[in-house]
Design an enzyme around this catalytic site. Structure first.
Site, PDB file in Angstrom:
ATOM      1  N   GLU A   1       0.881  -1.155   0.000  1.00 22.36           N
ATOM      2  CA  GLU A   1       0.000   0.000   0.000  1.00 22.36           C
ATOM      3  C   GLU A   1       0.927   1.215   0.000  1.00 22.36           C
ATOM      4  OE1 GLU A   1      -3.438   1.904   2.790  1.00 22.36           O
ATOM      5  OE2 GLU A   1      -2.820  -0.137   3.215  1.00 22.36           O
TER       6      GLU A   1
ATOM      7  N   ARG B   1       4.665 -12.421  10.124  1.00 23.84           N
ATOM      8  CA  ARG B   1       5.330 -11.137   9.973  1.00 23.84           C
ATOM      9  C   ARG B   1       6.700 -11.161  10.627  1.00 23.84           C
ATOM     10  NH1 ARG B   1       2.954  -5.980   9.169  1.00 23.84           N
ATOM     11  NH2 ARG B   1       0.965  -6.528   8.314  1.00 23.84           N
TER      12      ARG B   1
ATOM     13  N   LYS C   1       4.177   0.971   9.919  1.00 26.51           N
ATOM     14  CA  LYS C   1       4.326   2.188   9.129  1.00 26.51           C
ATOM     15  C   LYS C   1       3.690   3.386   9.830  1.00 26.51           C
ATOM     16  CE  LYS C   1       3.036   0.198   5.171  1.00 26.51           C
ATOM     17  NZ  LYS C   1       2.547   0.072   3.795  1.00 26.51           N
TER      18      LYS C   1
HETATM   19  P1  ATP Z   1       1.254  -1.587   7.942  1.00 25.24           P
HETATM   20  O1  ATP Z   1       0.156  -2.293   8.657  1.00 25.24           O
HETATM   21  O2  ATP Z   1       2.421  -1.187   8.781  1.00 25.24           O
HETATM   22  O3  ATP Z   1       0.778  -0.514   7.010  1.00 25.24           O
HETATM   23  P2  ATP Z   1       1.133  -3.489   5.856  1.00 25.24           P
HETATM   24  O4  ATP Z   1       1.248  -4.933   6.089  1.00 25.24           O
HETATM   25  O5  ATP Z   1      -0.228  -2.952   5.628  1.00 25.24           O
HETATM   26  O6  ATP Z   1       1.887  -2.719   6.986  1.00 25.24           O
HETATM   27  P3  ATP Z   1       1.757  -3.214   3.107  1.00 25.24           P
HETATM   28  O7  ATP Z   1       2.494  -2.141   2.437  1.00 25.24           O
HETATM   29  O8  ATP Z   1       0.301  -3.300   2.864  1.00 25.24           O
HETATM   30  O9  ATP Z   1       2.045  -3.067   4.673  1.00 25.24           O
HETATM   31  O10 ATP Z   1       2.453  -4.606   2.852  1.00 25.24           O
HETATM   32  C1  ATP Z   1       2.946  -5.063   1.622  1.00 25.24           C
HETATM   33  C2  ATP Z   1       3.294  -6.500   1.778  1.00 25.24           C
HETATM   34  O11 ATP Z   1       4.351  -6.660   2.729  1.00 25.24           O
HETATM   35  C3  ATP Z   1       2.127  -7.289   2.298  1.00 25.24           C
HETATM   36  O12 ATP Z   1       2.043  -8.509   1.608  1.00 25.24           O
HETATM   37  C4  ATP Z   1       2.441  -7.504   3.753  1.00 25.24           C
HETATM   38  O13 ATP Z   1       1.876  -8.679   4.223  1.00 25.24           O
HETATM   39  C5  ATP Z   1       3.967  -7.551   3.747  1.00 25.24           C
HETATM   40  N1  ATP Z   1       4.511  -7.105   5.030  1.00 25.24           N
HETATM   41  C6  ATP Z   1       4.294  -5.926   5.654  1.00 25.24           C
HETATM   42  N2  ATP Z   1       4.925  -5.888   6.838  1.00 25.24           N
HETATM   43  C7  ATP Z   1       5.575  -7.070   6.980  1.00 25.24           C
HETATM   44  C8  ATP Z   1       6.401  -7.643   7.993  1.00 25.24           C
HETATM   45  N3  ATP Z   1       6.687  -6.992   9.122  1.00 25.24           N
HETATM   46  N4  ATP Z   1       6.892  -8.892   7.786  1.00 25.24           N
HETATM   47  C9  ATP Z   1       6.602  -9.547   6.664  1.00 25.24           C
HETATM   48  N5  ATP Z   1       5.833  -9.079   5.667  1.00 25.24           N
HETATM   49  C10 ATP Z   1       5.320  -7.846   5.817  1.00 25.24           C
HETATM   50 MG    MG Z   2      -1.685  -2.204   4.782  1.00 27.64          MG
END
Ligand code: ATP
Ligand code: MG
Length: 544
Positions: A33, A258, A268
């Site tokens: 995202e 994660r 984030k």
């Molecule tokens: P946040 O909740 O902090 O915004 P998010 O998971 O929504 O993080 P995205 O940008 O939507 O972040 O994630 C892109 C991809 O990276 C997704 O497939 C997500 O599952 C993966 N991802 C994000 N954070 C982690 C993490 N800490 N470990 C492994 N994979 C991750």
């Molecule tokens: Mg997200």
């Protein structure tokens, strides 16, 4: 396709789908995202998704999951691309979920026509209040029985901007008594007036993640949709959307744990808070767990990939020790970083009996395959580090002391003559004599000395600023706001480096002897900017 052995549960699923003929070519995607910069947790996801592409000779798309316009920004879109390339991955297609808004809308209309979706006038609070609990079923919405015609008309009016934000939603008609709360008539579209960074003001309704994501995957022919564990309970909804919108058994959603890491934070939302409140210099601050922060810090992308490979994939949430990441960084740099001499806090050293300037070739890296060298010059006036001379030595001190000897790295053994202090008692200079023929290979080279110290030639050294960093967070697990390490950045503006360092480029990495690994900052050498960030110290305490 030839049979490929699985090494983890994700590959087991993939092999199963290949064996049963459900998939021919493996296609994954990385779906960020664009609401922040990528961090080391994303690196894990990138390594898994691109790892499948490499292992199965398939494809991996970069797809921006930009269905939530209010938090998204083009700055993030660009940083994400830069960081993925920096890690060394190449995506097949660059796609945007927002490009599918028309098709998603059609899918929603399709569900309405099948009697599988309805417009509900509840507010977000009312929906929450009637959703039920883990032990109690939810209540059906009074608008659940609306006719297909009415739903079609209302949904179109939602799209045409007839209703205020938050006054109407489209819900999937599934089961308000489902033991899985995600299946209790989830919202799939909401009214939201926000300018989207790509579609502008074309839309005032936006699809919810749980509806949009399976469709995005299906439209692209993704075979395996790899995501993090918090979506495990959403998988029945993922499958429901996929099947009811007319797609088959694939894409298949697979969840993994994660990545969390000690001494830092991965959310984030919190990272953005640090940026917005000025607690760090930006998303790329060298203390940040972001990939761009790590790039500024000097972490090699190869080491980050090694680290991700080592942690593997798992189903159980755990926090990885940051020392493990540093271990792989050191492991890489030990082989790949040339050794240089720098003094952090210089004091003058006069070699009283030196008459001529000299130059030596010093080995760049004793651990590298190529035995390359670079030139180091010597003269009567040098600098050494304040810590390497002690007028009154503490116990076990092995460097230069009154009456003692010390070896200059790559050069002579020196013998103490005298030293001078300022009125406050701080040492300003030390005078020594060098011992003839004491350079390695000379007849006096075998004279016993306790210590070897680094030095630079006062005649041609360059002025440097060094930056050292502590971890972003203190140890522990309380609220991160109370755990920020105070003063986690220290600058040394008076450092001096050997002349070779005047010729290096931004992001070049070195081991500064006896000090640690350092990386030339972005813009190094321009407008007199000669600064280095400390990447990590020399001592590896991982696993101890
Ligand atoms: P946040 O909740 O902090 O915004 P998010 O998971 O929504 O993080 P995205 O940008 O939507 O972040 O994630 C892109 C991809 O990276 C997704 O497939 C997500 O599952 C993966 N991802 C994000 N954070 C982690 C993490 N800490 N470990 C492994 N994979 C991750
Ligand atoms: Mg997200």
């Amino acid at each position: 396709m030839e049979e490929i052995k699985s090494t983890n549960f994700i590959e087991e699923f993939i092999n199963e789908d290949l064996a049963e003929g459900k998939a021919k070519e493996i296609i994954t995607r990385f779906p960020p995202e664009p609401n922040g910069y990528l961090h080391i947790g994303h690196a894990k996801s990138l390594c898994i998704n691109f790892g499948m592409k490499e292992k199965y000779h398939g494809k991996c798309n970069l797809r921006y999951d930009d269905t939530n316009p209010s938090k998204e920004d083009i700055e993030y879109v660009n940083s994400i691309k830069e960081d993925i390339k920096w890690l060394g991955f190449e995506w097949d297609e660059e796609l945007y979920a927002s490009d599918y808004f028309d098709r998603m809308y059609e899918c929603a209309v399709g569900l309405i026509k099948k009697g599988l979706a309805y417009v509900c006038d509840y507010t977000a609070e009312q929906i929450k209040a009637t959703r039920g609990t883990l032990t109690q079923p939810g209540e059906e919405s009074p608008w659940r029985g609306r006719s297909v015609e009415e739903n079609l008309r209302l949904f179109e009016e939602m799209k045409d901007g007839k209703y205020a934000d938050g006054t109407k939603v489209l819900r999937a008609k599934i089961d308000m008594a489902s033991p899985n709360i995600n299946m209790r008539d989830p919202v799939i579209y909401r009214v939201l007036r926000a300018t989207h960074h790509r579609t502008g003001d074309k839309w005032c309704i936006y699809p919810m993640y749980d509806f949009a994501h399976p469709l995005e995957d299906a439209f692209e022919g993704i075979t395996h949709s790899i995501c993090t564990l918090e979506f495990e309970d959403h998988r029945p909804l993922y499958d429901w959307v996929k099947i009811n919108c007319g797609f088959g058994e694939l894409p298949r959603q697979i969840e993994f744990a994660r990545l969390g890491m000690t001494r830092t934070i991965m959310s984030k939302r919190y990272l953005k808070k640090l940026v917005d409140e000025g607690k760090v210099s930006g998303w790329s601050d060298p203390r940040m767990p972001t990939l761009s922060g790590m790039r500024e810090r000097g972490y090699p992308p190869e080491a980050i990939r090694r680290f991700c490979q080592e942690i593997g994939v798992s189903k159980s949430q755990s926090e990885v020790d940051v020392l493990m990441l540093e271990h792989f960084v050191r492991d890489y740099l030990n082989i790949n970083a040339d050794r240089m001499m720098v003094v952090k806090d210089p004091i003058k050293l006069i070699v009283a009996n030196a008459t001529a300037d000299e130059e030596y070739q010093i080995e760049n890296n004793p651990n590298a395959e190529d035995k390359s060298t670079h030139k180091v010059t010597f003269s009567r006036e040098l600098y050494i580090d304040r810590d390497d001379f002690a007028p009154v030595p503490p116990p076990k001190y092995k460097r230069l002391v009154p009456g003692g000897k010390v070896r200059l790295k790559g050069s002579y053994i020196l013998e103490y003559v005298s030293h001078e202090c300022d009125k406050d008692g701080n040492v300003v200079s030390v005078t020594c004599n060098y011992i003839h023929d004491s350079i390695s290979g000379g007849v006096n080279a075998g004279i016993k000395v306790k210590g070897v110290i680094q030095w630079v030639n006062a005649k041609d050294c360059i002025d440097l600023t060094l930056h050292e960093y502590d971890y972003l967070l203190l140890d522990g697990d309380g609220d991160f706001n109370d755990r920020l390490t105070p003063n986690s950045h220290t600058a040394y503006p008076n450092a001096k480096g050997e002349s070779f360092l005047a010729t290096v480029k931004e992001y070049d990495r070195f081991q500064f002897m006896r000090m640690g690994y350092f990386s030339a900052v972005k813009g190094y050498g321009k407008d007199g900017k000669y600064e280095f960030n400390q990447i990590t110290g020399l001592k590896d305490s991982y696993g101890k």
